[in-house]
Design an enzyme around this catalytic site. Structure first.
Site, PDB file in Angstrom:
ATOM      1  N   PRO A  47      28.604 -47.548 -26.774  1.00 42.98           N
ATOM      2  CA  PRO A  47      29.513 -48.816 -27.049  1.00 42.98           C
ATOM      3  C   PRO A  47      27.438 -49.642 -26.446  1.00 42.98           C
ATOM      4  O   PRO A  47      27.368 -49.739 -25.457  1.00 42.98           O
ATOM      5  CB  PRO A  47      30.779 -49.108 -26.566  1.00 42.98           C
ATOM      6  N   THR A  52      24.609 -49.482 -27.443  1.00 45.16           N
ATOM      7  CA  THR A  52      23.345 -49.982 -28.062  1.00 45.16           C
ATOM      8  C   THR A  52      22.380 -49.610 -28.894  1.00 45.16           C
ATOM      9  O   THR A  52      21.441 -49.509 -29.543  1.00 45.16           O
ATOM     10  CB  THR A  52      23.418 -47.562 -27.788  1.00 45.16           C
ATOM     11  N   THR A 100      24.652 -51.184 -34.858  1.00 44.56           N
ATOM     12  CA  THR A 100      24.665 -51.906 -35.607  1.00 44.56           C
ATOM     13  C   THR A 100      23.388 -52.838 -35.945  1.00 44.56           C
ATOM     14  O   THR A 100      23.295 -53.200 -37.275  1.00 44.56           O
ATOM     15  CB  THR A 100      25.801 -53.078 -35.696  1.00 44.56           C
ATOM     16  N   HIS A 150      32.473 -48.320   7.171  1.00 46.19           N
ATOM     17  CA  HIS A 150      33.274 -47.709   5.497  1.00 46.19           C
ATOM     18  C   HIS A 150      31.583 -47.540   4.552  1.00 46.19           C
ATOM     19  O   HIS A 150      31.150 -46.538   4.063  1.00 46.19           O
ATOM     20  CB  HIS A 150      33.940 -48.176   4.615  1.00 46.19           C
ATOM     21  N   GLU A 151      30.994 -48.753   4.152  1.00 43.53           N
ATOM     22  CA  GLU A 151      29.763 -48.751   3.453  1.00 43.53           C
ATOM     23  C   GLU A 151      28.822 -48.129   4.057  1.00 43.53           C
ATOM     24  O   GLU A 151      27.622 -47.588   3.778  1.00 43.53           O
ATOM     25  CB  GLU A 151      29.940 -50.386   2.776  1.00 43.53           C
ATOM     26  N   HIS A 179      28.656 -44.334   3.635  1.00 42.46           N
ATOM     27  CA  HIS A 179      27.507 -44.551   2.254  1.00 42.46           C
ATOM     28  C   HIS A 179      26.462 -44.594   2.495  1.00 42.46           C
ATOM     29  O   HIS A 179      25.779 -43.900   1.966  1.00 42.46           O
ATOM     30  CB  HIS A 179      28.724 -45.544   1.240  1.00 42.46           C
ATOM     31  N   ASP A 230      36.795 -43.203  -4.328  1.00 40.27           N
ATOM     32  CA  ASP A 230      36.100 -42.314  -4.125  1.00 40.27           C
ATOM     33  C   ASP A 230      36.484 -40.927  -3.726  1.00 40.27           C
ATOM     34  O   ASP A 230      35.868 -40.079  -4.454  1.00 40.27           O
ATOM     35  CB  ASP A 230      35.425 -41.993  -2.256  1.00 40.27           C
TER      36      ASP A 230
END
Length: 689
Positions: A207, A209, A212, A427-428, A431, A503
């Site tokens: 959708p 892209t 139409t 936590h972040e 990552h 995660d």
């Protein structure tokens, strides 16, 4: 029909009003005494009644009232009174010549008055049917037109004409449909050569892209009528409506040929036949059958081309995709970095950009964005600028809009306890640190503990270039990156939370795909397990096929667990060995709340040291100085690249110029040689004469 109803209703209403006026006001009004029967009887006996007109059981006439005035009267004879007695009295008065008596047959209603109730009921039924049909067809069609096509015809004079110049970032896709445009402009060239243009072109892609929009550009470039309709507009509540609308659509198209019929979301009507649990007839299948017949039934020179769009080609009926129908498929995917830059240029028109806005940098920072995403991005940047009461869109505002589009709205007003802030920070940080330590993961673009959308915080990594394949090592390291938050919680806080639920879902999905879809398990080998095809109307899990035994299923689970456990152990090792980095990033997040790529890099490498007592106003100037230096270096590098590109372009221009001069020289030599040959031929002819 609507005008007819308006005119008919007016005349009917006028007729009823006139009839009412004539019935009630057409006769002259006269004062009449209404007498009860007892009063009438006494007046009759006392010779005060001079005239009596009998109509069934009612009596009208003239009598002398108590004031000795002659007045009209009206009375009614009750059924309980003896008619014989009344008759005797009337006969006696007639014999005395004091009473004039007349009679009339029972009144009859005119035939047109008797028909009024029936006519009224018929009119009510017609009006009810008209309203019912209007509602069932959405209120936009006329009575009995539910079998007509709902396709909308777009012509050149309707609105702005879209051409290929308005479509950016789809160079290969535009090249694919260029011959389609040429056929619409010059059909004789193909017909004379016996060539057949594709009768149907299927636009496939995610959708947003531009499927139409590209089709509209095809119609605008060719300058032909353009019919557009949605796949859901064919089938409604009435049996046979879908097939009737397909026939009507093609009849309209033949009258406007050459033309294009565009069916958006064709999977609504083109799904595989025979799906589902029921064995009854499906109205959708009848519509699809009619569409198949119409597509393969018109002649080669009628100039009708079907273009359809879908993001689910896997569920389309095979008969729809065979040669002669949708025999060409155009893949419209997300644009690459060059295409994104072109699309950014298109959507930046009409928006005042600050000098620091670099569209090339933005194109690198938006991998995977579709044209619709990019349009939304620039619109969000404009809205954020207006919210800040600024006159120009700055680079930092566009970057903020990128984060908003990807992660959602920032929720700074949410009250979060210090315990949860610390949990989110580690936590972040887990990552981010793991992503930095691994070699096959995307670079960290932003880390924040400010809630956005449904997330309490997030770590955004963006690739430096477009990727079309993913290796086994990259997938394994991606699992390690996803486990960084859970492992950091356990190592530092000695507890785990629900923050890692998403995660873990992604970890399980990646590990299962590695085993069952990509054949990356050493134990199970290069095989796939499970059938990806399933019934289109039923749940995937309900109809998924297990083409393997229970023993193999157990081995699959073991291999999935093996991938996850190995990644977990590697994550623990990385964070344990770099615990100081984890604490530094977590403390920086607690103080700054958000770290961009430059700030994260500087803090991770120790280029900027944040002390325990440092405040935000002490840290931010240091970050700004280093960021300014890096941006200057990036600008210099881009200028150098632009300079090299200009040199290459100059070389290409000079080569083309040289080739053109050589062609001109060769052409002149050939003309000179031809002239010499002509002179020799003329000389020989004169000698022969």
């Amino acid at each position: 029909m609507r005008k007819f109803f308006r005119g008919a209703s007016f005349y009917i209403l006028a007729f009823i009003i006139i009839l009412f006026i004539v019935q009630n006001f057409g006769r002259p009004t006269q004062e009449i005494d209404e007498l009860d029967f007892s009063e009438f009887y006494r007046a009759l006996v006392n010779d005060r009644v001079t005239e009596a007109h009998l109509v069934e059981r009612s009596v009208e006439g003239i009598w002398v009232n108590n004031n000795n005035e002659e007045m009209s009267y009206r009375s009614f004879v009750p059924e309980v009174f003896s008619e014989e007695r009344l008759t005797l009295i009337i006969e006696e008065k007639i014999d005395q010549e004091g009473l004039r008596v007349s009679a009339a047959p029972p009144p009859t209603t005119p035939w047109f008055i008797e028909l009024l109730p029936s006519i009224f009921m018929v009119l009510i039924f017609i009006v009810f049917w008209f309203v019912f049909m209007q509602q069932s067809q959405g209120g936009g069609n006329r009575v009995m037109s539910f079998g007509k096509s709902k396709a909308k015809l777009h012509k050149d004079d309707e609105g702005k004409r879209i051409t290929f110049d308005d479509v950016a970032g789809l160079d290969e896709e535009k090249a694919e449909v260029e011959e389609l445009v040429d056929f619409l402009k010059n059909p004789k060239k193909y017909i004379e050569l016996g060539a057949r243009i594709p009768k149907g072109i299927l636009m496939i892609g995610p959708p947003g892209t531009g499927k139409t929009y590209l089709t509209k550009a095809v119609a605008g470039e060719a300058g032909v009528p353009f019919f557009s309709i949605s796949g859901s507009d064919f089938v409604e509540m009435f049996v046979g409506v879908g097939a009737s609308r397909v026939r009507d659509l093609f009849e309209q198209a033949k009258k406007s040929a050459p033309c294009i019929i565009f069916i958006d979301e064709i999977d609504a009507v083109g799904r595989k036949r025979g799906a589902g649990l029921g064995g009854g007839h499906d109205e959708r299948e009848q519509t699809l059958n009619q569409l198949l017949v119409e597509m393969d039934g018109f002649g080669i020179n009628e100039g009708i081309i079907i273009v359809a769009a879908t993001n689910r080609p896997d569920i389309l009926d095979p008969a729809l995709l065979r040669p002669g129908r949708f025999d060409r498929q155009v893949m419209v995917g997300a644009p690459d970095i060059k295409g994104r830059e072109q699309i950014l240029q298109v959507h930046a028109k009409g928006k005042p950009l600050d000098e620091d806005v670099n569209l090339k940098v933005l194109a690198r920072r938006t991998p995977g964005f579709t044209p619709a995403d990019i349009e939304n991005l620039m619109n969000e940047a404009a809205l954020l600028t207006a919210r800040k009461n600024e006159k120009k869109i700055k680079m930092e505002t566009v970057e903020e809009a990128i984060t908003k589009v990807i992660a959602g709205l920032e929720k700074k007003s949410r009250v979060i306890s210090e315990k949860e802030r610390k949990l989110t920070a580690y936590h972040e940080a887990g990552h981010a640190v793991v992503a930095k330590l691994l070699t096959h993961t995307d670079p960290v673009h932003q880390v924040t503990i400010i809630p956005r959308g449904r997330a309490g915080g997030f770590t955004m990594t963006l690739p430096t270039e477009d990727k079309y394949y993913v290796t086994k090592t990259e997938m394994q390291e991606h699992i390690v990156h996803l486990l960084g938050g859970r492992v950091a919680e356990k190592l530092v806080l000695h507890d785990i939370s629900t923050g890692a639920s998403n995660d873990l879902q992604r970890v399980s999905s990646i590990a299962r795909a590695m085993v069952t879809q990509y054949g990356m398990s050493d134990k199970l080998g290069s095989m796939t397990f499970g059938d990806g095809d399933s019934e289109v109307f039923l749940g995937r899990d309900f109809t998924s096929k297990h083409n393997y035994s229970e023993e193999v299923a157990a081995e699959i689970d073991q291999e999935i667990r093996k991938f996850v456990e190995e990644a977990y152990m590697l994550t623990e090792k990385l964070l344990t060995e770099n615990m100081d980095k984890l604490h530094v990033i977590a403390q920086a997040l607690l103080k700054l709340e958000t770290l961009d790529a430059d700030a994260f890099e500087m803090i991770f490498t120790g280029e900027i040291v944040i002390g325990k007592d440092d405040q935000l106003e002490d840290i931010q100037p240091k970050l700004n100085v280093v960021k300014a230096k890096k941006r200057a270096a990036e600008a210099a590098e881009e200028a150098e690249v632009a300079k090299e590109d200009a040199k290459k372009q100059d070389v290409k221009v000079s080569l083309k110029k040289q080739e053109k001069e050589e062609l001109i020289e060769v052409s002149s030599d050939k003309e000179e040689e031809k002239d010499n040959q002509d002179d020799q031929d003329n000389e020989e002819n004169r000698k022969e004469e």
